[in-house]
Design a protein around this motif. Structure first.
Motif, mmCIF file in Angstrom:
data_model
loop_
_atom_site.group_PDB
_atom_site.id
_atom_site.type_symbol
_atom_site.label_atom_id
_atom_site.label_comp_id
_atom_site.label_asym_id
_atom_site.label_seq_id
_atom_site.Cartn_x
_atom_site.Cartn_y
_atom_site.Cartn_z
ATOM 1 N N ASP A 140 0.558 -1.212 0.030
ATOM 2 C CA ASP A 140 -0.026 0.038 -0.210
ATOM 3 C C ASP A 140 0.708 1.272 0.248
ATOM 4 O OD1 ASP A 140 1.105 -0.251 2.350
ATOM 5 O OD2 ASP A 140 -0.931 -0.126 3.666
ATOM 6 N N THR A 141 2.007 1.171 -0.285
ATOM 7 C CA THR A 141 2.914 2.514 -0.560
ATOM 8 C C THR A 141 2.348 3.476 -1.447
ATOM 9 O OG1 THR A 141 5.084 1.279 -0.286
ATOM 10 C CG2 THR A 141 5.083 3.358 -1.257
ATOM 11 N N PRO A 142 2.014 4.527 -1.176
ATOM 12 C CA PRO A 142 1.316 5.551 -2.014
ATOM 13 C C PRO A 142 2.128 6.015 -3.349
ATOM 14 C CG PRO A 142 1.362 6.297 0.183
ATOM 15 C CD PRO A 142 2.332 5.233 0.373
ATOM 16 N N ILE A 143 1.494 6.183 -4.272
ATOM 17 C CA ILE A 143 1.990 6.678 -5.746
ATOM 18 C C ILE A 143 2.075 8.193 -5.594
ATOM 19 C CG2 ILE A 143 2.108 6.685 -8.137
ATOM 20 C CD1 ILE A 143 0.449 3.927 -7.713
ATOM 21 N N ASP A 144 3.320 8.609 -5.806
ATOM 22 C CA ASP A 144 3.555 10.021 -5.709
ATOM 23 C C ASP A 144 3.702 10.319 -7.453
ATOM 24 O OD1 ASP A 144 4.272 12.659 -5.913
ATOM 25 O OD2 ASP A 144 5.864 12.350 -4.585
ATOM 26 N N TRP A 145 2.250 10.859 -7.682
ATOM 27 C CA TRP A 145 2.093 11.111 -9.209
ATOM 28 C C TRP A 145 3.031 12.170 -9.789
ATOM 29 C CZ3 TRP A 145 0.030 7.376 -11.958
ATOM 30 C CH2 TRP A 145 -0.977 6.181 -11.439
ATOM 31 N N ASP A 146 3.292 13.150 -8.920
ATOM 32 C CA ASP A 146 4.123 14.289 -9.300
ATOM 33 C C ASP A 146 5.807 13.751 -9.245
ATOM 34 O OD1 ASP A 146 1.766 15.913 -9.826
ATOM 35 O OD2 ASP A 146 2.026 16.381 -7.770
ATOM 36 N N ASP A 147 5.935 12.621 -8.937
ATOM 37 C CA ASP A 147 7.268 12.217 -8.647
ATOM 38 C C ASP A 147 7.635 10.617 -8.755
ATOM 39 O OD1 ASP A 147 10.318 12.682 -8.245
ATOM 40 O OD2 ASP A 147 9.985 12.647 -6.107
ATOM 41 N N ASN A 167 3.855 -1.720 -11.034
ATOM 42 C CA ASN A 167 3.767 -2.906 -11.785
ATOM 43 C C ASN A 167 2.447 -3.445 -11.792
ATOM 44 O OD1 ASN A 167 6.241 -4.120 -13.069
ATOM 45 N ND2 ASN A 167 7.106 -2.925 -11.289
ATOM 46 N N ASP A 168 1.730 -3.320 -10.325
ATOM 47 C CA ASP A 168 0.391 -3.679 -10.261
ATOM 48 C C ASP A 168 -0.614 -3.134 -11.249
ATOM 49 O OD1 ASP A 168 1.110 -4.992 -8.093
ATOM 50 O OD2 ASP A 168 0.356 -3.902 -6.572
ATOM 51 N N LEU A 169 -0.481 -1.837 -11.523
ATOM 52 C CA LEU A 169 -1.188 -0.943 -12.361
ATOM 53 C C LEU A 169 -0.981 -1.356 -13.866
ATOM 54 C CD1 LEU A 169 -1.021 2.308 -10.861
ATOM 55 C CD2 LEU A 169 -2.811 0.768 -10.423
ATOM 56 N N LEU A 170 0.540 -1.654 -14.052
ATOM 57 C CA LEU A 170 0.675 -2.403 -15.348
ATOM 58 C C LEU A 170 -0.018 -3.587 -15.851
ATOM 59 C CD1 LEU A 170 2.438 -2.839 -17.951
ATOM 60 C CD2 LEU A 170 4.072 -3.791 -16.426
ATOM 61 N N ALA A 261 -5.041 3.612 -15.880
ATOM 62 C CA ALA A 261 -5.068 4.002 -17.252
ATOM 63 C C ALA A 261 -4.144 5.618 -17.215
ATOM 64 C CB ALA A 261 -6.631 4.579 -17.361
ATOM 65 N N ARG A 262 -4.150 6.136 -16.088
ATOM 66 C CA ARG A 262 -3.391 7.346 -15.955
ATOM 67 C C ARG A 262 -1.903 7.103 -15.960
ATOM 68 N NH1 ARG A 262 -3.300 11.237 -10.280
ATOM 69 N NH2 ARG A 262 -1.989 12.836 -11.192
ATOM 70 N N ILE A 266 0.901 8.223 -18.794
ATOM 71 C CA ILE A 266 2.265 8.627 -18.710
ATOM 72 C C ILE A 266 3.438 7.847 -19.304
ATOM 73 C CG2 ILE A 266 3.989 9.254 -16.742
ATOM 74 C CD1 ILE A 266 1.344 9.710 -14.991
ATOM 75 N N THR A 267 3.047 6.583 -19.266
ATOM 76 C CA THR A 267 4.219 5.998 -19.636
ATOM 77 C C THR A 267 4.310 5.958 -21.295
ATOM 78 O OG1 THR A 267 3.986 4.132 -17.960
ATOM 79 C CG2 THR A 267 5.015 3.111 -19.789
ATOM 80 N N ALA A 268 3.248 6.168 -21.963
ATOM 81 C CA ALA A 268 3.187 6.348 -23.279
ATOM 82 C C ALA A 268 3.954 7.343 -23.685
ATOM 83 C CB ALA A 268 1.723 6.442 -24.026
ATOM 84 N N GLU A 269 3.645 8.390 -22.997
ATOM 85 C CA GLU A 269 4.404 9.762 -23.112
ATOM 86 C C GLU A 269 6.122 9.509 -23.293
ATOM 87 O OE1 GLU A 269 2.877 12.911 -20.903
ATOM 88 O OE2 GLU A 269 0.600 12.748 -21.769
ATOM 89 N N LEU A 270 6.289 8.980 -21.938
ATOM 90 C CA LEU A 270 7.530 8.666 -21.721
ATOM 91 C C LEU A 270 8.458 7.945 -22.858
ATOM 92 C CD1 LEU A 270 7.514 8.104 -17.810
ATOM 93 C CD2 LEU A 270 8.530 10.044 -18.908
#
Length: 276
Positions: A140-147, A167-170, A261-262, A266-270
């Motif tokens: 449950d580590t929070p995701i820092d979307w800005d970093d 990786n979970d979201l992947l 999806a978010r 981000i990954t697609a842009e990177l």
């Protein structure tokens, strides 16, 4: 019938143990790693086994090398029955690759995204392919979307755990996009505390802690049976998560489709122009 499996991080720890189990039972294990010398014992053992093994050298912290490796695999193996992703490298201090990505983010997340989607064509030609992402799901580590690349207040442990969340979201997005046919299963797998290669660059306190963990942890061979079970008899759902043999729910907020999806955007842009 011989099946072909690709193992990243396959010269150490869990990856090497899985490779051995596969070629010992008659399958073909394609081992990805950075050090050819570490692969030599595996290749020698495979030569006297019912199955076979091949080694592909690659630095998966580099996007270009990961893409090259995926291309070589597709050319050599039009059909791939399974992918087991184990590669990661702990760093006490933040490092940036020549591509400009934080090292942990590049190796532990971006390479797994590129392998998952890049080998899709070969998975689709198999009679039911399985992707096992060894990343510790459900933390449950929070995701820092800005970093996402831990540029601020870097902490090696937190960076590793947060990248595991990615990786979970992947897995969520991959299953949504490619799991409906039922031909490809995506499994997020947590091995628990295991005496693996513990590869990384550690400060003295962390190094001492790692040595303590090695003494208490189960051997890598103990993790092989549940992974083989998932490869041979995967769950029916497109996405599943396990802590060893215990199935975890993928219906919680930790596996949010909106967050997935978010991250995919981000990954697609990177990774443009070859976005996933």
């Amino acid at each position: 019938m011989t099946k072909t499996y690709v193992i990243t991080g396959g010269t150490d720890g869990i990856g090497a143990a899985v490779a051995r189990a596969l070629f010992r039972r008659g399958d073909h294990a394609v081992v990805i790693g950075t050090n050819p010398k570490k692969a030599e014992p595996l290749l020698r053992e495979a030569a006297d086994s019912p199955g076979s093994a091949a080694f592909v050298p690659a630095d998966l912290s580099l996007v270009a090398d990961t893409r090259r490796t995926v291309g070589e695999l597709l050319e050599a193996y039009p059909k791939i029955d399974g992918l087991v992703m184990c590669a990661r490298f702990f760093r006490t201090y933040r490092a940036v690759t020549s591509d400009g990505f934080e090292d942990n983010f590049a190796l532990f997340y971006l390479s797994r995204a590129l392998f998952s989607y890049g080998l899709l064509g070969a998975f689709e030609k198999a009679d039911g392919a399985v992707v096992v992402n060894v990343a510790g799901p459900g933390h449950d580590t929070p995701i820092d979307w800005d970093d996402l690349q831990s540029a601020r207040n870097y902490d090696g442990v937190r960076a590793m755990f947060m990248t595991g969340r990615l990786n979970d979201l992947l897995g969520v997005t991959f299953a949504e996009r490619h799991g409906k046919s039922g031909r490809i299963k995506y499994v997020l797998f947590h091995p628990g505390t295991t005496s693996t290669g513990f590869v990384g660059e550690f400060d003295p306190p962390t190094a001492a802690y790692i040595e303590q963990q090695k003494a208490l942890a189960k051997p890598a061979t103990a993790v092989v049976p549940p992974i083989l079970q998932l490869l041979d008899d995967p769950p029916k759902e497109p996405l599943s998560a396990f802590n060893m043999y215990d199935e975890l729910s993928v219906r919680s907020r930790l596996f949010s489709p909106a967050s997935a999806a978010r991250l995919a955007d981000i990954t697609a842009e990177l990774l443009e122009p070859d976005a996933t």
